[in-house]
Design a protein around this motif. Structure first.
Motif: not given
Length: 554
Positions: A339, A342, A543-547, A550
């Motif tokens: 979190n 991101a 929210i897509d933290f990994a995206a 990246e």
């Protein structure tokens, strides 16, 4: 006894070095902004400089900051010389930056997109080493001021030339020039109308003599300096050379170098003018109006610097968290740390996109009065907000590294010392907010009568209308801003920081939406729709933290 029984220093669970790194190739938001700003043709040069910034420039930066500039007022025989000595790394940084156009691309290749490409170069350079950004910025921003005086065209041409020449010689003997500035005096910082330095015309009227003191005299080894001084007609702008045409040293004395919180590679000084020779720039008594183009460009570079600091701090934090193990998995794999990371990445992209969009408005300005007016007010908005955020965001990145982020072998302590500078230099936060209010009230700053300020209110309102058409949250915020603007002037000034913050956030959200950024919704929802706390790492679920991570750093 077992061999090496007492050698317990096994190195484990330490991230690999982040550099060398291609700062251009890593930064998708920057590449997209450059293309969107019409500077795609400069991509190969930006790629080359991004590789330099993430390797040689980065390494040079440590030496340039470790061995700080030294003032030598006299030589061994007692003659006054007023020289500042720098580590060779400083000169190499300046040489590479000048050669690649950080200080002059906008002027020596004046094609569409050049200001955007130059802004991207400045952004890349600042990540590697911030102190040299000061003379590079002033040199770049001085050119349109010098061009107001036809007699100083050689100075403008030398400043724009992509060559660095550190020799202490007259302007005519230099391969390239650097410019500094002297505005601030002891008795008044931002209130330059209270300056006490005086200028007296010499017979013939071509040259003047200056007497006075400057509390901050930036980059004192520059070849020339733009300064403000009182004339019989009011405050005037002057070019003061370091060396006179006959090769003699001009009549000023460097009193001391400032012992600053950060910006260690760069020298800032106090100076006494002792009948120093200077040439007028612009109309007599209109020094503030003359210097405004320089102020706008330096404010843009403050925005770029803040965005660069946040970007590089975030990249260091994300790299560390991807490799450092804690409690059975990498730090970046823990939801709460993800979190935080991101959140940093979203704000970093918003800062970068906004700063480059303002650079695009500067680029379009000569042929588009509304773009020029928007750039004029947006630089004040952006300087206030991006520079205000940088220290907090850099500190959040430091915390991601723990104790390692507080140690000088990391670049983060240097970034943290540097971060507050841009909110102070070229007008503190209150000055930026008051400039925005003047623009919205169709009232130019004191001594400024050019039409750009009169059009700024219309340009800003048009930008807010565009933002409102993009997103319901932005529409509500734009309506709330309109309500604030309807308040009496006295109340509005009290709430000026709140107003400017709201406008800046709306413009950032709009810039992300216009760019088609996948983080636009998360930025608007968190920053403007109440779904965010006071600290970083308080993004809402969904929210897509990994995206996001990246996208921020492949």
């Amino acid at each position: 006894m077992q061999p090496n029984r007492f050698e317990t220093h096994a190195v484990a669970n330490q991230p690999p070095p982040l550099v060398p790194r291609d700062l251009w190739g890593d930064d998708l938001a920057l590449r997209e902004a450059v293309s969107r700003g019409g500077a795609g043709a400069f991509a190969p040069r930006l790629q080359a400089y991004g590789a330099l910034a993430g390797d040689e420039l980065y390494r040079l930066g440590f030496d340039a900051n470790r061995d700080r500039p030294r003032l030598r007022t006299h030589d061994a025989q007692g003659r006054r010389i007023d020289l500042v000595e720098f580590h060779p790394a400083y000169h190499r940084l300046m040489e590479l930056a000048k050669a690649h156009g950080v200080a002059g691309l906008s002027w020596h290749e004046p094609v569409p997109g050049a200001h955007v490409a130059r802004a991207a170069l400045a952004y890349l350079h600042h990540q590697a080493e911030a102190g040299t950004s000061c003379p590079l910025t002033m040199t770049h921003a001085a050119v349109p001021v010098l061009r107001q005086a036809p007699a100083l065209e050689a100075w403008a041409r030398g400043a724009a030339t992509p060559a660095y020449d550190p020799r202490d010689l007259p302007m005519a003997e230099k391969a390239g020039l650097t410019l500094g500035m002297g505005m601030t005096e002891k008795q008044g910082g931002s209130d330059v109308r209270g300056n006490a330095t005086t200028a007296t015309p010499l017979p013939g009227g071509d040259a003047w003599q200056l007497v006075g003191h400057k509390w901050f005299f930036s980059a004192p080894m520059s070849d020339g300096f733009l300064v403000l001084a009182q004339t019989p007609d009011g405050l005037g702008c002057f070019l003061l050379p370091r060396r006179l045409p006959d090769g003699s040293k001009n009549a000023f004395r460097l009193m001391r170098l400032k012992d600053k919180l950060g910006d260690w590679s760069n020298a800032s000084s106090e100076v006494e003018f002792c009948d120093a020779l200077a040439w007028p720039v612009g109309e007599p008594g209109r020094g503030v109006a003359t210097i405004i183009p320089m102020v706008m460009l330096t404010r843009l570079d403050c925005m770029l610097a803040a965005a660069a600091q946040v970007r590089w701090a975030m990249a260091n934090a994300l790299h560390h968290a991807r490799h450092r193990m804690a409690f059975g998995r990498v730090l970046a794999g823990h939801p709460l740390m993800a979190n935080v990371l991101a959140d940093l990445a979203i704000e970093s992209e918003a800062a970068t996109v906004f700063a480059l969009d303002v650079a695009a408005a500067v680029d379009a300005g000569p042929g588009d009065p509304q773009a020029a007016a928007y750039a004029r007010v947006a630089t004040a908005l952006g300087k206030y907000w991006l520079c205000r955020r940088a220290p907090t965001l850099v500190n959040e990145a430091q915390e991601c590294l723990g104790g390692a982020g507080y140690v000088e072998e990391s670049v983060l302590p240097r970034l943290y010392r540097q971060a507050p500078l841009n909110s102070i230099w070229e007008g503190s936060g209150n000055i930026q907010c008051l400039d925005v209010l003047r623009a919205l009230a169709r009232q130019p700053p004191p001594n400024v009568t050019d039409g750009g300020w009169l059009q700024a209110a219309q340009a800003l309102r048009a930008a807010l209308e565009r933002a409102a058409s993009m997103d319901p949250v932005l529409a509500r915020q734009a309506a709330a801003i309109a309500g604030l603007l309807a308040q009496p002037r006295e109340e509005l000034e009290i709430r000026a920081r709140h107003l400017v913050e709201r406008i800046a956030l709306v413009l950032q959200g709009a810039a992300l939406h216009a760019a088609g950024s996948p983080v636009a919704g998360a930025f608007v929802r968190s920053r403007l729709d109440g779904a965010h706390g006071l600290a970083m790492g308080t993004l809402p679920p969904g929210i897509d933290f990994a995206a996001v991570m990246e996208r921020a750093l492949p």
